[in-house]
Design a protein around this motif. Structure first.
Motif, PDB file in Angstrom:
ATOM      1  N   ARG A   1       1.144  15.726  -8.787  1.00  0.00           N
ATOM      2  CA  ARG A   1      -0.196  16.325  -8.887  1.00  0.00           C
ATOM      3  C   ARG A   1      -1.247  15.240  -9.188  1.00  0.00           C
ATOM      4  O   ARG A   1      -2.363  15.261  -8.663  1.00  0.00           O
ATOM      5  N   ALA A   2      -0.855  14.255 -10.022  1.00  0.00           N
ATOM      6  CA  ALA A   2      -1.795  13.168 -10.361  1.00  0.00           C
ATOM      7  C   ALA A   2      -2.149  12.374  -9.095  1.00  0.00           C
ATOM      8  O   ALA A   2      -3.314  12.006  -8.891  1.00  0.00           O
ATOM      9  N   LEU A   3      -1.151  12.143  -8.229  1.00  0.00           N
ATOM     10  CA  LEU A   3      -1.427  11.427  -6.973  1.00  0.00           C
ATOM     11  C   LEU A   3      -2.378  12.235  -6.083  1.00  0.00           C
ATOM     12  O   LEU A   3      -3.277  11.691  -5.443  1.00  0.00           O
TER      13      LEU A   3
ATOM     14  N   SER B   1       4.519  10.406   0.428  1.00  0.00           N
ATOM     15  CA  SER B   1       5.933  10.100   0.165  1.00  0.00           C
ATOM     16  C   SER B   1       6.423  10.791  -1.107  1.00  0.00           C
ATOM     17  O   SER B   1       7.569  11.218  -1.167  1.00  0.00           O
ATOM     18  N   ALA B   2       5.535  10.963  -2.109  1.00  0.00           N
ATOM     19  CA  ALA B   2       5.976  11.642  -3.340  1.00  0.00           C
ATOM     20  C   ALA B   2       6.287  13.115  -3.063  1.00  0.00           C
ATOM     21  O   ALA B   2       7.248  13.669  -3.601  1.00  0.00           O
ATOM     22  N   VAL B   3       5.476  13.750  -2.193  1.00  0.00           N
ATOM     23  CA  VAL B   3       5.741  15.153  -1.833  1.00  0.00           C
ATOM     24  C   VAL B   3       7.108  15.265  -1.160  1.00  0.00           C
ATOM     25  O   VAL B   3       7.912  16.151  -1.477  1.00  0.00           O
ATOM     26  N   LEU B   4       7.399  14.329  -0.251  1.00  0.00           N
ATOM     27  CA  LEU B   4       8.681  14.383   0.457  1.00  0.00           C
ATOM     28  C   LEU B   4       9.836  14.086  -0.497  1.00  0.00           C
ATOM     29  O   LEU B   4      10.856  14.783  -0.493  1.00  0.00           O
ATOM     30  N   ASP B   5       9.676  13.051  -1.341  1.00  0.00           N
ATOM     31  CA  ASP B   5      10.752  12.701  -2.281  1.00  0.00           C
ATOM     32  C   ASP B   5      11.059  13.850  -3.227  1.00  0.00           C
ATOM     33  O   ASP B   5      12.207  14.043  -3.634  1.00  0.00           O
TER      34      ASP B   5
ATOM     35  N   LEU C   1       0.828  -1.212   0.000  1.00  0.00           N
ATOM     36  CA  LEU C   1       0.000   0.000   0.000  1.00  0.00           C
ATOM     37  C   LEU C   1       0.861   1.260   0.000  1.00  0.00           C
ATOM     38  O   LEU C   1       0.559   2.229  -0.684  1.00  0.00           O
ATOM     39  N   ARG C   2       1.938   1.220   0.772  1.00  0.00           N
ATOM     40  CA  ARG C   2       2.865   2.369   0.814  1.00  0.00           C
ATOM     41  C   ARG C   2       3.370   2.704  -0.580  1.00  0.00           C
ATOM     42  O   ARG C   2       3.529   3.864  -0.950  1.00  0.00           O
TER      43      ARG C   2
END
Ligand SMILES: Cc1cc2nc3c(=O)[nH]c(=O)nc-3n(C[C@H](O)[C@H](O)[C@H](O)COP(=O)(O)OP(=O)(O)OC[C@H]3O[C@@H](n4cnc5c(N)ncnc54)[C@H](O)[C@@H]3O)c2cc1C
Length: 355
Positions: free
Chosen positions: A324-326, A247-251, A69-70
């Motif tokens: 943005r898609a996420l 996690s995508a925002v942080l990466d 899920l992560r």
């Protein structure tokens, strides 16, 4: 054991590329991915080995599902069958029914949709009208199910139906397995606000069902289904649907000073939720039905997922299209997370009644 399992899942994910998605357990369907997961021994890890499972525990399954899920992996094809139909059969099914369904479910050959809700029976599930009447050794089922996720792709449908009228309407309900290619089944798509086909209406018109496909005790469906809801509500998908966004925002290094400060509170809530579902899984391992703990994690998990979206919102103007898609996926799915599997207000009243 659990760390080894976690590493195996990470190795599997590295070797099987996919596009990460928020809400992937409900919205991202890839049968070949599910079958590869099964072939790698990472599906049905908590089921007995002689029924195609991994011989592990509910805690082992939690470790596997957390990692999947992560990552936002495509899990929708096997999700209902592995999360709750297999475990329901293991608790209530005859050995013959278990042998018929568990191995193909563990290989993701069979896939299930959930036929609980009806046009006039959602939160108040016991008011359902779908009926099953005896027909020789078997049954004939007639009724209408709605919001049936994935019914257009499933090989089988779980159906909760009334088999007798009793003074207490919680009595006289029975759980069934129904083959989707049976005569008398009509599946009509319901397209959601995103324009995606995920829901369906399923009409059953005297659908024949073999007698051996009744699950557990005839007339005891309510007591059985209440236990099943612990499997449905008590897992990490109730708070990790928006994790790929976080996690995508942080990466991407998008978190500014305010977002980093707010992140501490989010991280603390996430740790509490992880500990909570781990305890819930341990109760399942001990043979219990943690119905209220599962309602609690579903309610708090929904709140957490909303907070992740609010946290990410001000950062989106600077986000790349993939991030943005996420965000868009998380936002579009957010009204559903407080309804599916039981409305938030209903979870609150269950928790309140228990205290
Ligand atoms: C994305 C998604 C996927 C779904 N997939 C499936 C599926 O695969 N199979 C399936 O069977 N069902 C599925 N459902 C249906 C879901 O289980 C029901 O929508 C849910 O149980 C609520 O039922 P309802 O929609 O009839 O709303 P209602 O029961 O009419 O409730 C409407 C609102 O009234 C309030 N309310 C109702 N009762 C109470 C109460 N006792 N106390 C306080 N407030 C109350 C709540 O705010 C609730 O949101 C899905 C729903 C969604 C959103």
């Amino acid at each position: 054991m659990t760390e080894d399992l976690r590493r195996r899942v990470r190795d599997f994910l590295a070797a099987h590329p996919f596009t990460p998605r928020c809400d992937s357990w409900a919205g991202s369907y890839d049968l070949s991915f599910s079958r590869a997961l099964a072939a790698a021994g990472l599906l049905a890890v908590s089921w007995p080995k002689h029924l195609g499972g991994g011989g592990g525990t509910a805690v082992d399954r939690l470790v596997v599902t957390e990692e999947l899920l992560r990552a936002g992996a495509p899990l929708a094809a096997h999700w209902v069958g592995e999360r709750q139909i297999g475990p329901t059969l293991l608790r209530h099914g005859t050995p013959a029914l278990q042998e018929e369904f568990c191995p193909p479910l563990a290989r993701a050959e069979y896939t299930f949709a959930l036929g609980m809700s009806e046009p006039d029976a959602g939160s108040d599930l016991a008011s359902l009208r779908t009926s099953a009447v005896r027909d020789g050794d078997g049954w004939r089922i007639t009724g209408r199910k709605i919001w049936t996720s994935g019914a257009h792709r499933a090989s089988h449908l779980y159906v909760l139906a009334r088999t007798s009228r009793e003074a207490d309407r919680h009595d006289g309900l029975t759980e069934f397995v129904v083959a989707m290619d049976s005569p008398g089944i009509t599946v009509t798509p319901i397209v959601d606000l995103r324009g995606e086909h995920h829901f369906n209406e399923v009409v059953l018109d005297e659908v024949p069902v073999p007698g051996r496909w009744a699950i557990g005790q005839v007339g005891e469906g309510w007591r059985q289904v209440v236990g099943q809801l612990a499997f449905e509500r008590g897992g990490p998908e109730r708070f990790l649907s928006t994790y790929p966004l976080l996690s995508a925002v942080l990466d991407a290094g998008l978190a500014d000073g305010t977002a980093r400060r707010e992140l501490r509170a989010l991280a603390a809530r996430l740790q509490i939720l992880r500990a909570w579902v781990r305890e819930t899984a341990q109760v399942l391992d001990d043979g219990g039905s943690p119905v209220v703990p599962a309602a609690t994690s579903k309610y708090l998990g929904h709140q957490f997922e909303q907070s992740v979206i609010e946290w990410a919102r001000p950062l989106m103007p600077r986000a790349a299209p993939a991030v943005r898609a996420l965000y868009d996926q998380a936002l579009a799915a957010s009204p559903a997370s407080g309804i599916r599997g039981g409305a938030a207000q209903v979870m609150l009243s269950m928790i309140a009644r228990d205290n």
